[in-house]
Scaffold this motif. Structure first.
Motif, PDB file in Angstrom:
ATOM      1  N   SER A 142       0.832  -1.188   0.000  1.00 18.65           N
ATOM      2  CA  SER A 142       0.000   0.000   0.000  1.00 18.65           C
ATOM      3  C   SER A 142       0.872   1.246   0.000  1.00 18.65           C
ATOM      4  N   PRO A 143       0.742   2.123  -0.995  1.00 18.09           N
ATOM      5  CA  PRO A 143       1.552   3.334  -1.024  1.00 18.09           C
ATOM      6  C   PRO A 143       1.204   4.301   0.110  1.00 18.09           C
ATOM      7  N   GLU A 144       0.010   4.199   0.645  1.00 18.95           N
ATOM      8  CA  GLU A 144      -0.432   5.125   1.695  1.00 18.95           C
ATOM      9  C   GLU A 144      -0.161   4.614   3.113  1.00 18.95           C
ATOM     10  N   ARG A 145       0.567   3.530   3.244  1.00 15.73           N
ATOM     11  CA  ARG A 145       0.779   2.904   4.555  1.00 15.73           C
ATOM     12  C   ARG A 145       1.290   3.887   5.604  1.00 15.73           C
ATOM     13  N   PHE A 163      10.804   8.083  -3.019  1.00 17.80           N
ATOM     14  CA  PHE A 163      10.042   9.072  -3.764  1.00 17.80           C
ATOM     15  C   PHE A 163       8.996   9.695  -2.851  1.00 17.80           C
ATOM     16  N   VAL A 164       8.839  11.002  -2.950  1.00 15.07           N
ATOM     17  CA  VAL A 164       7.838  11.718  -2.155  1.00 15.07           C
ATOM     18  C   VAL A 164       6.737  12.183  -3.096  1.00 15.07           C
ATOM     19  N   THR A 165       5.496  11.861  -2.756  1.00 13.56           N
ATOM     20  CA  THR A 165       4.349  12.325  -3.525  1.00 13.56           C
ATOM     21  C   THR A 165       3.633  13.403  -2.732  1.00 13.56           C
ATOM     22  N   TYR A 166       3.363  14.528  -3.402  1.00 11.33           N
ATOM     23  CA  TYR A 166       2.607  15.653  -2.847  1.00 11.33           C
ATOM     24  C   TYR A 166       1.304  15.698  -3.639  1.00 11.33           C
ATOM     25  N   ALA A 167       0.167  15.422  -3.021  1.00 15.39           N
ATOM     26  CA  ALA A 167      -1.098  15.330  -3.755  1.00 15.39           C
ATOM     27  C   ALA A 167      -2.104  16.381  -3.300  1.00 15.39           C
ATOM     28  N   HIS A 168      -3.072  16.641  -4.161  1.00 17.94           N
ATOM     29  CA  HIS A 168      -4.189  17.581  -3.956  1.00 17.94           C
ATOM     30  C   HIS A 168      -3.743  19.033  -4.109  1.00 17.94           C
ATOM     31  N   LEU A 169      -2.834  19.273  -5.053  1.00 19.43           N
ATOM     32  CA  LEU A 169      -2.305  20.618  -5.278  1.00 19.43           C
ATOM     33  C   LEU A 169      -3.283  21.458  -6.096  1.00 19.43           C
ATOM     34  N   GLN A 170      -3.133  22.768  -5.981  1.00 14.33           N
ATOM     35  CA  GLN A 170      -4.019  23.679  -6.699  1.00 14.33           C
ATOM     36  C   GLN A 170      -3.669  23.695  -8.189  1.00 14.33           C
ATOM     37  N   ARG A 171      -4.684  23.576  -9.010  1.00 18.79           N
ATOM     38  CA  ARG A 171      -4.486  23.582 -10.457  1.00 18.79           C
ATOM     39  C   ARG A 171      -3.827  24.892 -10.891  1.00 18.79           C
ATOM     40  N   THR A 224       7.464   6.667  -0.850  1.00 16.53           N
ATOM     41  CA  THR A 224       7.305   5.315  -1.382  1.00 16.53           C
ATOM     42  C   THR A 224       8.612   4.807  -1.978  1.00 16.53           C
ATOM     43  N   ASP A 225       8.592   3.539  -2.353  1.00 18.28           N
ATOM     44  CA  ASP A 225       9.792   2.892  -2.889  1.00 18.28           C
ATOM     45  C   ASP A 225       9.886   2.916  -4.414  1.00 18.28           C
ATOM     46  N   HIS A 226       8.862   3.413  -5.103  1.00 19.31           N
ATOM     47  CA  HIS A 226       8.875   3.489  -6.563  1.00 19.31           C
ATOM     48  C   HIS A 226       8.276   4.809  -7.026  1.00 19.31           C
ATOM     49  N   ASN A 227       8.563   5.135  -8.268  1.00 17.19           N
ATOM     50  CA  ASN A 227       8.091   6.371  -8.879  1.00 17.19           C
ATOM     51  C   ASN A 227       6.640   6.215  -9.344  1.00 17.19           C
ATOM     52  N   ALA A 261       2.527   7.124  -7.659  1.00 15.10           N
ATOM     53  CA  ALA A 261       1.665   7.503  -6.537  1.00 15.10           C
ATOM     54  C   ALA A 261       0.822   6.328  -6.059  1.00 15.10           C
ATOM     55  N   LEU A 262       0.521   5.385  -6.958  1.00 11.51           N
ATOM     56  CA  LEU A 262      -0.376   4.288  -6.603  1.00 11.51           C
ATOM     57  C   LEU A 262       0.269   2.907  -6.649  1.00 11.51           C
ATOM     58  N   GLN A 263       1.243   2.682  -7.517  1.00  7.16           N
ATOM     59  CA  GLN A 263       1.844   1.362  -7.666  1.00  7.16           C
ATOM     60  C   GLN A 263       3.217   1.340  -7.007  1.00  7.16           C
ATOM     61  N   SER A 264       3.204   1.398  -5.685  1.00 10.59           N
ATOM     62  CA  SER A 264       4.428   1.420  -4.892  1.00 10.59           C
ATOM     63  C   SER A 264       4.078   1.008  -3.474  1.00 10.59           C
ATOM     64  N   GLN A 265       5.098   0.880  -2.660  1.00  8.67           N
ATOM     65  CA  GLN A 265       4.900   0.556  -1.244  1.00  8.67           C
ATOM     66  C   GLN A 265       5.307   1.756  -0.402  1.00  8.67           C
ATOM     67  N   GLY A 266       4.501   2.067   0.602  1.00  7.53           N
ATOM     68  CA  GLY A 266       4.819   3.152   1.513  1.00  7.53           C
ATOM     69  C   GLY A 266       6.058   2.838   2.330  1.00  7.53           C
TER      70      GLY A 266
END
Length: 179
Positions: free
Chosen positions: A1-4, A81-89, A125-128, A130-135
């Motif tokens: 789970s990337p969100e772990r 890898f660090v994912t920053y989500a829900h940014l302003q368009r 996460t361990d991969h580039n 946002a969804l197909q990686s492990q937290g």
């Protein structure tokens, strides 16, 4: 789970809440349009900046394509890898391949994707992807723990913490980044 080990960051204002003057406008959320900064030096691997910001408290249909909304993936080390989500368009300041330094502004906080109010979803996460990686677990060098969110600000404390992950439902304070 990337969100772990992911954290959803919500800014608390002087009224002890995430918003003021109601919740119907993005501008009423304390975190709306706050700068989102690089947590470490690294290279921008992915940028998505195409989704409109949501009306607060109204969740749009969510798909795998729009779940993170507008986001950035920053590689900070081999297999980190660090994912920053829900940014302003339209607020993203970096492009794929850019090299950034800790504290550089990446974008503004928004309300895009799977969210009903302005907040930053941050995960390592361990991969580039946002969804197909492990937290991956991570820690913060320094912050001040102000107390549990459910009791804030009535039961406010001020405890310096270091080299730790914040407690769940905690209210924290960070020193401004010095450049």
């Amino acid at each position: 789970s990337p969100e772990r080990f992911a954290i959803d960051w919500v800014k608390v204002g002087p009224n002890g809440d995430s918003h003021h003057d109601g919740t119907s406008k993005n501008e009423n959320w304390w975190g709306w349009r706050e700068p989102v900064l690089a947590v470490a030096d690294g290279e921008i691997m992915e940028v998505v900046d195409e989704f409109p910001d949501n009306t607060p408290r109204i969740l749009p249909p969510v798909t795998l394509d729009n779940i993170a909304g507008n986001y950035i993936v920053l590689q900070i080390a081999r297999n980190l890898f660090v994912t920053y989500a829900h940014l302003q368009r339209g607020s993203i300041k970096v492009r794929t391949g850019d090299h950034v330094h800790q504290g550089d502004m990446l974008a503004l906080l928004g309300n895009s994707g799977n969210t009903t109010g302005a907040h930053l979803h941050l995960q390592v996460t361990d991969h580039n992807s946002a969804l197909q990686s492990q937290g991956v677990p991570f820690v913060f060098a320094d912050f001040t723990y102000l107390g549990p969110g459910s009791d804030y600000p009535e039961k406010q404390v001020s405890e310096p913490w270091g080299n730790s992950i914040p407690p769940g439902d905690g209210v924290l304070s960070f020193e401004p980044v010095k450049k």
